[in-house]
Design a protein around this motif. Structure first.
Motif, PDB file in Angstrom:
ATOM      1  N   LEU A  99      50.472  36.086  27.669  1.00 33.36           N
ATOM      2  CA  LEU A  99      51.578  35.129  27.695  1.00 33.36           C
ATOM      3  C   LEU A  99      52.503  35.342  28.887  1.00 33.36           C
ATOM      4  CD1 LEU A  99      52.540  34.816  23.916  1.00 33.36           C
ATOM      5  CD2 LEU A  99      51.216  33.238  25.308  1.00 33.36           C
ATOM      6  N   ASP A 100      52.425  36.520  29.519  1.00 32.86           N
ATOM      7  CA  ASP A 100      53.207  36.734  30.743  1.00 32.86           C
ATOM      8  C   ASP A 100      52.813  35.735  31.817  1.00 32.86           C
ATOM      9  OD1 ASP A 100      54.552  38.845  29.610  1.00 32.86           O
ATOM     10  OD2 ASP A 100      53.287  40.396  30.514  1.00 32.86           O
ATOM     11  N   LEU A 101      51.549  35.304  31.779  1.00 33.09           N
ATOM     12  CA  LEU A 101      51.086  34.315  32.751  1.00 33.09           C
ATOM     13  C   LEU A 101      51.131  32.911  32.169  1.00 33.09           C
ATOM     14  CD1 LEU A 101      49.918  33.404  35.413  1.00 33.09           C
ATOM     15  CD2 LEU A 101      47.644  34.082  34.625  1.00 33.09           C
ATOM     16  N   PHE A 102      50.570  32.719  30.983  1.00 30.06           N
ATOM     17  CA  PHE A 102      50.481  31.358  30.440  1.00 30.06           C
ATOM     18  C   PHE A 102      51.861  30.732  30.263  1.00 30.06           C
ATOM     19  CE2 PHE A 102      50.232  28.314  26.899  1.00 30.06           C
ATOM     20  CZ  PHE A 102      49.335  27.421  27.453  1.00 30.06           C
ATOM     21  N   GLU A 103      52.802  31.489  29.735  1.00 31.53           N
ATOM     22  CA  GLU A 103      54.163  30.978  29.577  1.00 31.53           C
ATOM     23  C   GLU A 103      55.086  31.473  30.684  1.00 31.53           C
ATOM     24  OE1 GLU A 103      55.510  31.884  25.631  1.00 31.53           O
ATOM     25  OE2 GLU A 103      54.077  30.517  24.673  1.00 31.53           O
ATOM     26  N   VAL A 104      54.514  32.196  31.662  1.00 33.83           N
ATOM     27  CA  VAL A 104      55.245  32.760  32.808  1.00 33.83           C
ATOM     28  C   VAL A 104      56.442  33.568  32.306  1.00 33.83           C
ATOM     29  CG1 VAL A 104      55.893  32.265  35.183  1.00 33.83           C
ATOM     30  CG2 VAL A 104      54.657  30.559  33.913  1.00 33.83           C
ATOM     31  N   LYS A 105      56.222  34.378  31.265  1.00 37.52           N
ATOM     32  CA  LYS A 105      57.299  35.191  30.700  1.00 37.52           C
ATOM     33  C   LYS A 105      57.686  36.353  31.613  1.00 37.52           C
ATOM     34  CE  LYS A 105      56.802  34.323  25.742  1.00 37.52           C
ATOM     35  NZ  LYS A 105      56.556  34.923  24.413  1.00 37.52           N
ATOM     36  N   ASP A 106      56.686  36.902  32.327  1.00 37.89           N
ATOM     37  CA  ASP A 106      56.974  38.025  33.232  1.00 37.89           C
ATOM     38  C   ASP A 106      56.032  37.930  34.423  1.00 37.89           C
ATOM     39  OD1 ASP A 106      57.570  40.369  34.525  1.00 37.89           O
ATOM     40  OD2 ASP A 106      57.485  41.622  32.739  1.00 37.89           O
ATOM     41  N   PHE A 107      56.386  37.063  35.370  1.00 34.44           N
ATOM     42  CA  PHE A 107      55.502  36.838  36.506  1.00 34.44           C
ATOM     43  C   PHE A 107      55.471  38.051  37.430  1.00 34.44           C
ATOM     44  CE2 PHE A 107      54.207  34.417  40.445  1.00 34.44           C
ATOM     45  CZ  PHE A 107      52.924  34.131  39.975  1.00 34.44           C
ATOM     46  N   ARG A 108      56.524  38.850  37.398  1.00 39.12           N
ATOM     47  CA  ARG A 108      56.519  40.071  38.206  1.00 39.12           C
ATOM     48  C   ARG A 108      55.394  41.012  37.749  1.00 39.12           C
ATOM     49  NH1 ARG A 108      61.338  41.712  37.217  1.00 39.12           N
ATOM     50  NH2 ARG A 108      62.356  40.786  39.033  1.00 39.12           N
ATOM     51  N   LYS A 109      55.173  41.084  36.426  1.00 35.40           N
ATOM     52  CA  LYS A 109      54.098  41.928  35.906  1.00 35.40           C
ATOM     53  C   LYS A 109      52.731  41.358  36.308  1.00 35.40           C
ATOM     54  CE  LYS A 109      52.552  45.442  33.516  1.00 35.40           C
ATOM     55  NZ  LYS A 109      52.703  45.563  32.053  1.00 35.40           N
ATOM     56  N   VAL A 110      52.617  40.038  36.329  1.00 37.83           N
ATOM     57  CA  VAL A 110      51.372  39.412  36.782  1.00 37.83           C
ATOM     58  C   VAL A 110      51.096  39.793  38.230  1.00 37.83           C
ATOM     59  CG1 VAL A 110      50.208  37.213  37.224  1.00 37.83           C
ATOM     60  CG2 VAL A 110      51.627  37.476  35.178  1.00 37.83           C
ATOM     61  N   LEU A 111      52.109  39.704  39.073  1.00 38.22           N
ATOM     62  CA  LEU A 111      51.948  40.072  40.488  1.00 38.22           C
ATOM     63  C   LEU A 111      51.580  41.536  40.632  1.00 38.22           C
ATOM     64  CD1 LEU A 111      55.016  38.162  42.006  1.00 38.22           C
ATOM     65  CD2 LEU A 111      52.604  37.531  42.205  1.00 38.22           C
ATOM     66  N   ASN A 112      52.144  42.382  39.769  1.00 36.60           N
ATOM     67  CA  ASN A 112      51.821  43.809  39.824  1.00 36.60           C
ATOM     68  C   ASN A 112      50.347  44.045  39.496  1.00 36.60           C
ATOM     69  OD1 ASN A 112      52.654  46.763  39.814  1.00 36.60           O
ATOM     70  ND2 ASN A 112      51.876  46.543  37.734  1.00 36.60           N
ATOM     71  N   THR A 113      49.829  43.346  38.472  1.00 34.28           N
ATOM     72  CA  THR A 113      48.411  43.485  38.124  1.00 34.28           C
ATOM     73  C   THR A 113      47.520  43.024  39.276  1.00 34.28           C
ATOM     74  OG1 THR A 113      48.854  43.168  35.770  1.00 34.28           O
ATOM     75  CG2 THR A 113      46.606  42.746  36.519  1.00 34.28           C
ATOM     76  N   LEU A 114      47.851  41.887  39.868  1.00 34.45           N
ATOM     77  CA  LEU A 114      47.046  41.377  40.976  1.00 34.45           C
ATOM     78  C   LEU A 114      47.115  42.305  42.179  1.00 34.45           C
ATOM     79  CD1 LEU A 114      47.922  37.562  40.701  1.00 34.45           C
ATOM     80  CD2 LEU A 114      45.737  38.662  40.152  1.00 34.45           C
ATOM     81  N   SER A 115      48.268  42.917  42.403  1.00 38.09           N
ATOM     82  CA  SER A 115      48.385  43.882  43.506  1.00 38.09           C
ATOM     83  C   SER A 115      47.501  45.096  43.251  1.00 38.09           C
ATOM     84  CB  SER A 115      49.848  44.300  43.665  1.00 38.09           C
ATOM     85  OG  SER A 115      49.978  45.291  44.675  1.00 38.09           O
ATOM     86  N   LYS A 116      47.538  45.611  42.005  1.00 39.68           N
ATOM     87  CA  LYS A 116      46.672  46.755  41.656  1.00 39.68           C
ATOM     88  C   LYS A 116      45.201  46.380  41.842  1.00 39.68           C
ATOM     89  CE  LYS A 116      49.798  49.660  39.761  1.00 39.68           C
ATOM     90  NZ  LYS A 116      50.005  51.075  40.147  1.00 39.68           N
ATOM     91  N   LEU A 117      44.851  45.160  41.420  1.00 36.07           N
ATOM     92  CA  LEU A 117      43.470  44.694  41.584  1.00 36.07           C
ATOM     93  C   LEU A 117      43.089  44.631  43.059  1.00 36.07           C
ATOM     94  CD1 LEU A 117      40.845  43.326  40.465  1.00 36.07           C
ATOM     95  CD2 LEU A 117      42.071  41.142  40.643  1.00 36.07           C
ATOM     96  N   SER A 118      44.000  44.135  43.885  1.00 27.72           N
ATOM     97  CA  SER A 118      43.701  43.954  45.308  1.00 27.72           C
ATOM     98  C   SER A 118      43.434  45.261  46.025  1.00 27.72           C
ATOM     99  CB  SER A 118      44.850  43.203  45.991  1.00 27.72           C
ATOM    100  OG  SER A 118      45.967  44.047  46.200  1.00 27.72           O
ATOM    101  N   LYS A 119      43.897  46.371  45.426  1.00 30.38           N
ATOM    102  CA  LYS A 119      43.747  47.666  46.101  1.00 30.38           C
ATOM    103  C   LYS A 119      42.676  48.540  45.466  1.00 30.38           C
ATOM    104  CE  LYS A 119      48.383  47.596  48.032  1.00 30.38           C
ATOM    105  NZ  LYS A 119      49.644  48.315  48.316  1.00 30.38           N
ATOM    106  N   THR A 120      41.872  47.941  44.555  1.00 35.30           N
ATOM    107  CA  THR A 120      40.728  48.673  44.024  1.00 35.30           C
ATOM    108  C   THR A 120      39.644  48.742  45.098  1.00 35.30           C
ATOM    109  OG1 THR A 120      39.748  46.645  43.131  1.00 35.30           O
ATOM    110  CG2 THR A 120      41.209  47.897  41.671  1.00 35.30           C
ATOM    111  N   PRO A 121      38.790  49.755  45.041  1.00 32.84           N
ATOM    112  CA  PRO A 121      37.721  49.877  46.051  1.00 32.84           C
ATOM    113  C   PRO A 121      36.846  48.627  46.140  1.00 32.84           C
ATOM    114  CG  PRO A 121      37.899  51.904  44.783  1.00 32.84           C
ATOM    115  CD  PRO A 121      38.816  50.909  44.120  1.00 32.84           C
ATOM    116  N   ILE A 122      36.557  47.992  44.992  1.00 34.76           N
ATOM    117  CA  ILE A 122      35.709  46.791  45.014  1.00 34.76           C
ATOM    118  C   ILE A 122      36.393  45.678  45.778  1.00 34.76           C
ATOM    119  CG2 ILE A 122      34.631  45.014  43.583  1.00 34.76           C
ATOM    120  CD1 ILE A 122      34.278  47.092  41.390  1.00 34.76           C
ATOM    121  N   ALA A 123      37.685  45.464  45.493  1.00 31.47           N
ATOM    122  CA  ALA A 123      38.404  44.372  46.151  1.00 31.47           C
ATOM    123  C   ALA A 123      38.590  44.628  47.637  1.00 31.47           C
ATOM    124  CB  ALA A 123      39.766  44.172  45.481  1.00 31.47           C
TER     125      ALA A 123
END
Length: 901
Positions: A99-123
């Motif tokens: 719901l942090d994304l669907f209802e945009v309750k905590d978009f900062r947390k969404v950005l944090n997850t995407l940032s962590k994903l972007s810095k994984t070895p696969i990404a």
């Protein structure tokens, strides 16, 4: 800064080929909400994972067209989160809540997850992550500021007020499936490589090139089918068990036999001319209906293939040997099985181009048009089969998530399942008051064509299981009526109070009722629209002797002779004794067409823009509740005596009108013209002032008196020009005629603010907006305190503040008769000047009755502004109805595109 966070994320998504470079989230005036809107349904983030690591998310595990369903959107988001943990190695603490994304309750947390994903070895193998690595050795820890709250704090409220975006064109940007590449290689590139051995003479004209492509690609497609038979079916006959083999290669050999005959007749038509090309397509339409079965069985074939590859190493080795022998291992068998679907959906596109290049005087023009009609009908049928199979999968998942549903469904025949209640129209949370105990409870609602299920959501696991549902109540729609309540007052809406917008579902016998409360007025209106459409689908008002019916084989409509679409509840069956009539919704009540299957094309309207319908008002002479019925799939507009109705359209004895937000048709003899000069307004709203809420005509605009100490809004002298140029609604100097011309072909609701160049008002600001197929002009004024206003009841400290207010609030509050918000900034529609948003105009040649709220209903002769052709291969375009102003999808087989001249 917080601004940097989401902008870095948008840039990363562009570099990952998820967002197009021109997406609005990348523009200079973009906001964090623009990015959130693009991601909220979970589709793009699932495609992101597949771009970073191909195959990490199985396409069948998420919905690529969630169509604004909360159930599907949350499923997509959970699939993304699960894959981040299991495949990319993110820890649970790195993941946001769905719901942090669907209802945009905590978009900062969404950005944090995407940032962590972007810095994984696969990404990182794809591209560098975000935010960029710091070059300085030491950096203070990140602290959030008041600016962060300004950027992210209002996002949940914005999410409430804005629907999920229709990202159709962005989805097509990221679809990197191999299907098109395989088709291109097997049918088109081979056609170019082998053009020297074509049976056709060297092409000279554009028509020749179109015929050559049609002929050569069909020949190569037959060879592709023969390759599957020769290199896979025959060698694997003794390797794969017969039951499994029949599922994997279902219909392939039958299709080969059909297309060998089809290709020979097509070649004869192309080379010898003994037959007309269009006639060949009309002749084989019935045989090609086999593609409906192929489409339905494709998911089972893919699953069975995966199953046999996993359970038998010998079978895997043998199939890989076949792949290497067939095409040097370039394409997998799984990929090759998609080629037939690609081919059948190309025919109408090839024929459309051939007609275009043949010219209006071509000898075989009528034959080609009939062939095109046949292939468009086939394409729409096949695509709706695919869509219905996805819908059935969704319904199955919903039923599985409601564990105790079977116990409580009303008395029905044995083996009844949720699919027997029609298609899902809408789902989401509402507050519900049962009038038997007057208690208000939060319920998750699933609305189908025939039933509304009220459930209680129970969280099982936020990531892996999501929510399950406990069944509480069912409303059989046929025995209920929906009653609109008074909208929440404006003060309540202004304060942003939730759950104040209500409507009632009351049993027709008066024995019970439910009041439903929505979070916003817009949400309430959408629920009412969906319920009314469901009622209309299940009990069409134009034919009480017709019922929704599932036909067990492909069936043509008894009226228009087009195919009934899909695999369940494809149309309506007449219940009269001895009747075998089967029709589309829009054909109920019409006499069977015993003549030509293609109706004559309506006379073309000269000019590219649609004809303006001058709206009038009529007063009801008596009550009308839908009897007699308008027919032709058109909804009736009910009214009471003395109601004043806005006239939208007329069709001989039947007129179309608007009353209290509802549109519909009624007999013209039941009303009389309403003439009220007091509320008539001049074509330009520059000539109208509001005094105490009453409109009054004033003299033409005059220059501001030099005695007035307050300079009018002269942008250059105020030094504001450079600041305003970043807004997509500001165009700088533009005279009135130019504004009329530039907005003339735009969708209703497109607006701009310009610096007037007209004599007497030079340097002053005007708001120009296209409404009701006309361009209206409204002065932007400035008072002695320097506040901006349109009417002297609402003042703003800046132009952007004024625009933002009227993007959410109707101009009708200040200017009766202009009942619209500011919808589309001019530059977003025009690409900086050229008319890029509207691709053209189409005219309906058949009636079409919408079966979902995302679709447009059309009457023959209606004009539609084409906004997107992205779904051409699926048989649908997106457009705006030129009378109602509604945006939605419509079948391209039901319209003809108007010429540009």
């Amino acid at each position: 800064m917080a601004t940097d966070e989401w902008k870095h994320c948008a840039d990363w998504l562009v570099r990952c080929n998820i967002l197009p470079e021109e997406h609005r989230a990348t523009q200079a005036n973009a906001s964090a909400f623009d990015l959130a809107q693009a991601l909220r349904d979970g589709v793009l983030i699932c495609h992101l994972l597949n771009n970073l690591s191909p195959g990490s998310v199985d396409l069948k595990d998420f919905s690529q067209r969630p169509q604004l369903s909360q159930f599907l959107c949350l499923k997509n988001i959970r699939t993304f989160l699960q894959t981040c943990q299991t495949h990319f190695g993110l820890s649970p603490s790195d993941l946001f809540d769905p719901l942090d994304l669907f209802e945009v309750k905590d978009f900062r947390k969404v950005l944090n997850t995407l940032s962590k994903l972007s810095k994984t070895p696969i990404a990182r193998r794809k591209c560098s992550g975000f935010p960029p690595e710091q070059t300085t050795p030491h950096r203070p820890s990140r602290r959030y500021t008041d600016e962060d709250e300004d950027i992210y704090g209002n996002l949940p409220d914005l999410a409430l007020r804005h629907d999920l975006d229709d990202n159709e064109e962005i989805y097509d940007h990221v679809y990197q499936e191999d299907d098109d590449e395989i088709y291109e290689d097997l049918c088109r590139r081979r056609h170019r490589r082998e053009s020297s051995v074509s049976e056709l003479p060297p092409p000279v004209t554009k028509r020749d090139f179109c015929i050559k492509e049609l002929h050569d690609t069909e020949k190569n497609y037959v060879e592709a089918l023969r390759m599957i038979q020769t290199h896979f079916i025959k060698p694997l006959r003794d390797v794969i068990p017969p039951a499994d083999r029949d599922v994997i290669f279902a219909h392939i050999e039958k299709l080969l036999e059909i297309h060998k005959k089809f290709q020979l007749e097509l070649q004869e038509a192309c080379v010898m001319g003994n037959k007309k090309i269009g006639e060949v397509f009309v002749k084989y339409k019935k045989s090609l209906l086999l593609y409906g079965n192929y489409c339905s069985d494709m998911p089972k074939a893919q699953e069975k293939l995966e199953d046999v590859l996993k359970r038998s190493e010998n079978i895997r080795t043998q199939i890989e040997a076949c792949e290497k022998k067939a095409n040097e291992g370039k394409f997998k068998l799984r990929d090759l099985l998609h080629v037939p679907m690609q081919r059948v959906l190309k025919y109408h596109l090839l024929l459309r181009e051939l007609i275009k290049q043949s010219g209006k005087t071509a000898e075989d023009k009528d034959s080609l048009q009939e062939g095109l009609e046949a292939m468009m009908d086939l394409s729409l049928y096949v695509n709706e089969v695919k869509r219905d199979n996805e819908t059935l999968q969704l319904i199955s998942e919903i039923q599985a998530s409601i564990g105790d549903l079977q116990m409580y469904l009303p008395k029905t025949p044995a083996n009844t399942t949720l699919k027997d209640y029609g298609r899902l129209q809408k789902d989401g949370e509402l507050k519900v008051k049962n009038h038997t105990d007057n208690r208000v409870r939060i319920r998750y609602i699933f609305l189908f064509d025939k039933v509304m299920l009220m459930c209680k959501a129970r969280m099982v696991d936020r990531l892996f299981s999501g929510e399950s549902y406990s069944f509480k109540e069912a409303i059989i729609l046929a025995v209920y009526k929906v009653h609109d309540q008074q909208p929440a007052n404006r003060e309540t809406q202004r304060r942003g109070e939730k759950w104040t917008s209500s409507f009632i579902m009351a049993k027709k016998d008066g024995s019970n009722a439910f009041t439903f409360f929505a979070k916003t007025e817009d949400t309430r209106a959408k629920w009412i629209d969906a319920i009314k459409l469901a009622l209309e689908n299940a009990s069409p008002p134009q034919g009480i002797n017709y019922v929704m019916h599932t036909f067990d084989k492909p069936t043509e409509c008894s009226v228009c002779h087009k195919l009934l679409r899909g695999v369940f509840f494809q149309g309506y069956k007449c219940t009269d004794p001895g009747s075998d009539i089967a029709v589309h919704k829009e054909c109920i009540g019409k006499p069977p067409n015993t003549g030509s299957r293609v109706p004559p094309i309506p006379a073309r309207v000269i000019g590219r823009s649609p004809t303006h319908v001058q709206h009038r008002q009529v007063r009801a002479l008596c009550n009308y509740s839908g009897t007699p019925s308008p027919g032709a799939g058109r909804p009736a507009l009910s009214f009471q005596k003395d109601d004043v109705i806005k006239l939208l359209n007329n069709d001989a004895q039947w007129w179309k009108g608007l009353l209290n937000g509802d549109e519909g048709w009624f007999p013209s003899q039941l009303v009389q013209e309403e003439n009220n000069p007091r509320i008539r307004r001049k074509p330009s709203y520059l000539d109208v002032k509001m005094k105490n809420g009453t409109p009054s005509i004033v003299s033409p605009p005059r220059p501001h008196s030099p005695a007035n100490n307050v300079p009018y809004v002269n942008v250059d002298s105020d030094g504001m020009s450079s600041q305003l140029n970043v807004y997509k609604w500001f165009v700088g100097p533009m005279d009135r005629d130019t504004a009329n011309r530039r907005l003339g072909n735009m969708p209703n609701g497109t607006f701009l603010i310009r610096v007037s160049e007209n004599p007497g008002r030079r340097g002053e600001l005007s708001l120009s907006i296209r409404y009701d197929n006309q361009v209206r002009h409204i002065r932007v004024e400035k008072n002695a305190e320097g506040l901006f206003y349109l009417a002297d009841t609402k003042f703003f400290s800046s132009l952007p503040e004024l625009v933002e207010f009227y993007q959410d609030n109707s101009l009708a509050d200040s200017f009766p008769g202009v009942d619209t918000v500011l919808k589309f900034p001019f530059k977003s529609q025009a690409g900086g000047g050229a008319n890029a948003r509207i691709l053209g105009y189409a005219e309906a040649v058949y009636d079409y009755a919408a079966t979902a709220t995302s679709q447009l209903s059309l009457c023959r002769g209606d004009k539609v502004a084409i906004l997107s052709k992205t779904g051409s291969d699926k048989g649908w375009w997106k457009g705006e109805h030129c009378v109602t102003g509604k945006n939605g999808y419509f079948p391209l087989a039901y319209v003809r595109e108007l010429d540009d001249d």
